[in-house]
Scaffold this motif. Structure first.
Motif, PDB file in Angstrom:
ATOM      1  N   LEU A   1      -0.169  19.005  -7.196  1.00 25.40           N
ATOM      2  CA  LEU A   1      -0.862  17.756  -6.878  1.00 25.40           C
ATOM      3  C   LEU A   1       0.099  16.679  -6.392  1.00 25.40           C
ATOM      4  CD1 LEU A   1      -3.169  17.506 -10.019  1.00 25.40           C
ATOM      5  CD2 LEU A   1      -3.832  18.230  -7.738  1.00 25.40           C
ATOM      6  N   GLY A   2       1.230  16.577  -7.038  1.00 27.16           N
ATOM      7  CA  GLY A   2       2.145  15.481  -6.761  1.00 27.16           C
ATOM      8  C   GLY A   2       3.428  15.944  -6.115  1.00 27.16           C
ATOM      9  N   HIS A   3       4.400  15.055  -6.133  1.00 28.26           N
ATOM     10  CA  HIS A   3       5.673  15.311  -5.467  1.00 28.26           C
ATOM     11  C   HIS A   3       6.833  14.890  -6.355  1.00 28.26           C
ATOM     12  CE1 HIS A   3       3.837  16.090  -1.554  1.00 28.26           C
ATOM     13  NE2 HIS A   3       3.018  15.103  -1.828  1.00 28.26           N
ATOM     14  N   THR A   4       7.958  15.532  -6.123  1.00 28.55           N
ATOM     15  CA  THR A   4       9.193  15.088  -6.753  1.00 28.55           C
ATOM     16  C   THR A   4       9.685  13.861  -5.981  1.00 28.55           C
ATOM     17  OG1 THR A   4      10.585  16.443  -5.313  1.00 28.55           O
ATOM     18  CG2 THR A   4       9.782  17.477  -7.359  1.00 28.55           C
TER      19      THR A   4
ATOM     20  N   GLY B   1       4.591   9.846  -9.528  1.00 28.01           N
ATOM     21  CA  GLY B   1       4.354   9.457 -10.911  1.00 28.01           C
ATOM     22  C   GLY B   1       3.130  10.149 -11.468  1.00 28.01           C
ATOM     23  N   VAL B   2       2.004   9.535 -11.255  1.00 34.17           N
ATOM     24  CA  VAL B   2       0.745  10.002 -11.845  1.00 34.17           C
ATOM     25  C   VAL B   2       0.393  11.414 -11.386  1.00 34.17           C
ATOM     26  CG1 VAL B   2      -1.728   9.509 -12.025  1.00 34.17           C
ATOM     27  CG2 VAL B   2      -0.088   7.629 -12.002  1.00 34.17           C
ATOM     28  N   ARG B   3       0.395  11.648 -10.073  1.00 31.39           N
ATOM     29  CA  ARG B   3      -0.045  12.958  -9.569  1.00 31.39           C
ATOM     30  C   ARG B   3       0.920  14.075  -9.937  1.00 31.39           C
ATOM     31  NH1 ARG B   3      -0.198  12.252  -3.924  1.00 31.39           N
ATOM     32  NH2 ARG B   3      -0.777  14.415  -3.790  1.00 31.39           N
ATOM     33  N   LEU B   4       2.220  13.789  -9.974  1.00 26.76           N
ATOM     34  CA  LEU B   4       3.186  14.805 -10.379  1.00 26.76           C
ATOM     35  C   LEU B   4       2.936  15.222 -11.822  1.00 26.76           C
ATOM     36  CD1 LEU B   4       5.726  16.517  -9.845  1.00 26.76           C
ATOM     37  CD2 LEU B   4       7.083  14.569 -10.605  1.00 26.76           C
ATOM     38  N   HIS B   5       2.722  14.248 -12.696  1.00 29.68           N
ATOM     39  CA  HIS B   5       2.492  14.571 -14.110  1.00 29.68           C
ATOM     40  C   HIS B   5       1.137  15.220 -14.335  1.00 29.68           C
ATOM     41  CE1 HIS B   5       5.971  11.932 -14.464  1.00 29.68           C
ATOM     42  NE2 HIS B   5       6.252  12.701 -15.499  1.00 29.68           N
TER      43      HIS B   5
ATOM     44  N   PHE C   1       0.838  -1.199   0.000  1.00 33.26           N
ATOM     45  CA  PHE C   1       0.000   0.000   0.000  1.00 33.26           C
ATOM     46  C   PHE C   1       0.876   1.252   0.000  1.00 33.26           C
ATOM     47  CE2 PHE C   1      -2.195   3.161   2.784  1.00 33.26           C
ATOM     48  CZ  PHE C   1      -3.172   3.552   1.901  1.00 33.26           C
ATOM     49  N   ALA C   2       1.898   1.286   0.840  1.00 33.67           N
ATOM     50  CA  ALA C   2       2.798   2.437   0.924  1.00 33.67           C
ATOM     51  C   ALA C   2       3.519   2.654  -0.402  1.00 33.67           C
ATOM     52  CB  ALA C   2       3.803   2.240   2.062  1.00 33.67           C
ATOM     53  N   CYS C   3       3.994   1.589  -1.004  1.00 29.77           N
ATOM     54  CA  CYS C   3       4.701   1.709  -2.285  1.00 29.77           C
ATOM     55  C   CYS C   3       3.790   2.244  -3.391  1.00 29.77           C
ATOM     56  CB  CYS C   3       5.304   0.368  -2.692  1.00 29.77           C
ATOM     57  SG  CYS C   3       6.687  -0.132  -1.644  1.00 29.77           S
ATOM     58  N   VAL C   4       2.552   1.769  -3.423  1.00 30.58           N
ATOM     59  CA  VAL C   4       1.597   2.246  -4.438  1.00 30.58           C
ATOM     60  C   VAL C   4       1.312   3.735  -4.237  1.00 30.58           C
ATOM     61  CG1 VAL C   4      -0.796   2.062  -5.239  1.00 30.58           C
ATOM     62  CG2 VAL C   4       0.558  -0.007  -4.877  1.00 30.58           C
ATOM     63  N   VAL C   5       1.094   4.137  -2.993  1.00 34.48           N
ATOM     64  CA  VAL C   5       0.811   5.544  -2.709  1.00 34.48           C
ATOM     65  C   VAL C   5       2.001   6.425  -3.097  1.00 34.48           C
ATOM     66  CG1 VAL C   5       0.447   7.217  -0.826  1.00 34.48           C
ATOM     67  CG2 VAL C   5      -0.902   5.113  -0.922  1.00 34.48           C
ATOM     68  N   MET C   6       3.213   5.985  -2.756  1.00 32.80           N
ATOM     69  CA  MET C   6       4.401   6.795  -3.073  1.00 32.80           C
ATOM     70  C   MET C   6       4.657   6.836  -4.566  1.00 32.80           C
ATOM     71  SD  MET C   6       6.979   6.171   0.125  1.00 32.80           S
ATOM     72  CE  MET C   6       6.765   4.420   0.334  1.00 32.80           C
ATOM     73  N   TYR C   7       4.452   5.725  -5.268  1.00 34.17           N
ATOM     74  CA  TYR C   7       4.615   5.723  -6.725  1.00 34.17           C
ATOM     75  C   TYR C   7       3.612   6.676  -7.361  1.00 34.17           C
ATOM     76  CZ  TYR C   7       4.617   4.277 -11.567  1.00 34.17           C
ATOM     77  OH  TYR C   7       4.669   4.292 -12.933  1.00 34.17           O
ATOM     78  N   ASP C   8       2.384   6.629  -6.887  1.00 33.69           N
ATOM     79  CA  ASP C   8       1.347   7.517  -7.402  1.00 33.69           C
ATOM     80  C   ASP C   8       1.710   8.980  -7.142  1.00 33.69           C
ATOM     81  OD1 ASP C   8      -1.429   8.065  -8.421  1.00 33.69           O
ATOM     82  OD2 ASP C   8      -1.631   8.860  -6.388  1.00 33.69           O
ATOM     83  N   ALA C   9       2.279   9.274  -5.977  1.00 33.59           N
ATOM     84  CA  ALA C   9       2.613  10.654  -5.609  1.00 33.59           C
ATOM     85  C   ALA C   9       3.639  11.263  -6.557  1.00 33.59           C
ATOM     86  CB  ALA C   9       3.122  10.709  -4.173  1.00 33.59           C
TER      87      ALA C   9
END
Length: 165
Positions: free
Chosen positions: A138-141, A103-107, A93-101
């Motif tokens: 929205l996202g993070h570096t 990846g998807v949300r940053l873009h 769950f943590a890995c998915v949330v961080m990848y989304d932060a």
């Protein structure tokens, strides 16, 4: 195997007390609050302005999403064991949330920035010229995500040490 007895209801004060006594949940909430407070006070320090939206908003340094899910996973590991299924679920769950932060949300935030610029340059008579701007932060570096994850780890470790005292 434990059974869930839905028939017994605790008083609200007992429920809150039980939730705060839940070490993984408490660690996650504290990590979130610390990450949001860092963003809030950093903005005040840099820009000398109070921005209350930063207390609940997304984006910025450190990632509160990463801090929250990492603190939760690490605290579960300490409480229930790092070899257990619950820790595995929390870690995925943590890995998915961080990848989304980062990846998807940053873009999505970067696309919002471009779209806002396009709308800004439209002539006033264009039907979309008065469209409300999209949220860009929205996202993070990756650095913000890593900082959040480190904050989450430290929070869970400190909470664990304090819970043992």
């Amino acid at each position: 195997m434990r059974s869930l007895d839905i028939g017994t209801m605790e008083e609200p004060s007992q429920s809150i007390s039980s939730a705060l006594g839940n070490y993984p949940l408490f660690s996650a909430l504290v990590a979130f609050v610390i990450a949001q407070a860092i963003k809030f006070f950093t903005t005040w320090f840099k820009e000398r302005r109070w921005d209350l939206k930063l207390l609940i908003g997304s984006g910025g340094m450190p990632s509160s999403h990463s801090a929250t899910v990492t603190a939760l996973a690490v605290a579960i590991g300490f409480k229930d064991g790092f070899e257990g299924s619950v820790f595995a679920v929390a870690m995925v769950f943590a890995c998915v949330v961080m990848y989304d932060a980062f990846g998807v949300r940053l873009h999505a935030g970067r696309q919002a920035e471009v779209l806002n610029q396009i709308v800004y340059e439209l002539p006033a008579e264009h039907p979309l010229a008065d469209t409300r701007p999209l949220r860009e932060l929205l996202g993070h570096t990756p650095t913000q995500v890593i900082a959040g994850a480190m904050l989450g780890c430290v929070t869970a470790i400190v909470a664990r040490i304090l819970s043992l005292l």
